[in-house]
Design an enzyme around this catalytic site. Structure first.
Site, PDB file in Angstrom:
ATOM      1  N   TYR A   5      28.564 -12.172  30.285  1.00 39.24           N
ATOM      2  CA  TYR A   5      29.035 -11.353  29.172  1.00 39.24           C
ATOM      3  C   TYR A   5      27.866 -10.702  28.445  1.00 39.24           C
ATOM      4  CZ  TYR A   5      31.573  -9.801  25.117  1.00 39.24           C
ATOM      5  OH  TYR A   5      32.121  -9.004  24.141  1.00 39.24           O
ATOM      6  N   LYS A  65      27.131  -6.602  28.230  1.00 42.01           N
ATOM      7  CA  LYS A  65      27.113  -5.837  26.990  1.00 42.01           C
ATOM      8  C   LYS A  65      25.743  -5.228  26.724  1.00 42.01           C
ATOM      9  CE  LYS A  65      31.405  -6.170  25.951  1.00 42.01           C
ATOM     10  NZ  LYS A  65      32.261  -4.958  25.976  1.00 42.01           N
TER      11      LYS A  65
END
Length: 295
Positions: free
Chosen positions: A184, A188
């Protein structure tokens, strides 16, 4: 974000500290009148919240999500409030899905003026060497490749038409390290860098692109995580413990602040900040804040 940091469980698309004081401001009800906004991952959670915000500002909406039934339900609820809505089931991991969604949007409304790239997954938790490789790469495929696909789908029309704005939803997890949620965090971080590069490429054109971290809000993934906490899983409960601490410490974002910033980005008020990583408490409008260098 201040330099004093809480424990880093490392996950969630909307993890951030709220603006100081936690105040809210009412968004401009006509900020997006006459404009078409395409929102990915729009059937629930943050995406559904963004749809409500844009509808309240007068936008026509094109909503996409993987699951048809929740998406159609969301569209019906918005139509009941006199919002023009086109619902298009679409999975951002499908190479052609976003192109088809944009084709339908253009056929219905003439153009896509704003893209809110919200679709994403939190990915696997735990040390890198213990996570499932397929799940790890699926997170990158959804969060990075899906974002790229949506941008590639809308940009030709924006560049040949009246311009537009792209709001890529990012996270504190991509701005700082977030151990035990590496997929994650890396995804991002990649979207933040994508935004910087894309803004530079678009500098000669009337299209702005932003990396927007909306804050930690009590909805969607966050709310469901809190509802099932504790689970008995070490890494999931590490995230849950951190969320409880953030909530109880008053660090959740004020929805009104998140809504107002989204509208400022989507309406053009913040175009000179194209390429920047922004949060609800970024001082948009201060010409001496040193951040407006993207365009």
């Amino acid at each position: 974000m201040t330099t004093a940091r809480t424990p880093e469980p490392g996950v969630l698309a909307d993890a951030v500290r709220p603006a100081p004081g936690g105040g809210t401001r009412r968004p401009d009800a006509g900020a997006l009148a006459g404009r078409t906004v395409l929102i990915t991952g729009a059937s629930r959670g943050l995406g559904r919240f963004f749809a409500d915000v844009c509808a309240g500002a007068g936008a026509r909406l094109v909503l996409t999500a993987r699951s048809s039934r929740p998406l159609l339900d969301a569209a019906d609820e918005l139509r009941a409030r006199d919002t023009e809505v086109l619902a298009v089931p679409a999975d951002v991991t499908d190479p052609r899905a976003m192109s088809r969604a944009v084709e339908r949007a253009v056929a219905a409304y003439g153009a896509v003026d704003v893209l809110v790239n919200n679709a994403g997954v939190p990915g696997p938790l735990g040390p890198l060497w213990e996570t499932d490789p397929d799940q790890w790469w699926h997170t990158l495929d959804t969060n990075v490749r899906g974002t790229v696909r949506a941008c590639q789908a809308v940009l030709p029309g924006m560049l040949s038409g009246r311009g537009g704005r792209i709001v890529n939803i990012v996270s504190e997890a991509g701005h700082h390290r977030w151990p035990h949620a590496s997929a994650y965090s890396v995804s991002k971080a990649a979207v933040i860098k994508l935004t910087e590069n894309l803004a530079a490429e678009l500098r000669p054109h009337p299209v702005s692109v932003f990396a927007f971290h909306p804050g930690l809000l009590d909805l969607g993934i966050t709310r469901s995580h809190l509802a099932r906490h504790p689970t008995g899983d070490r890494w999931t409960d590490m995230v849950g413990d951190w969320l409880v601490d953030q909530r109880d410490s008053g660090r959740f974002a004020a929805p009104g602040d998140t809504a107002r910033m989204l509208l400022r980005l989507a309406s053009g008020e913040a175009d000179r900040y194209s390429g920047r990583y922004l949060t609800p408490d970024t001082a948009i409008g201060d010409t001496h804040d040193g951040h407006a260098q993207g365009r």
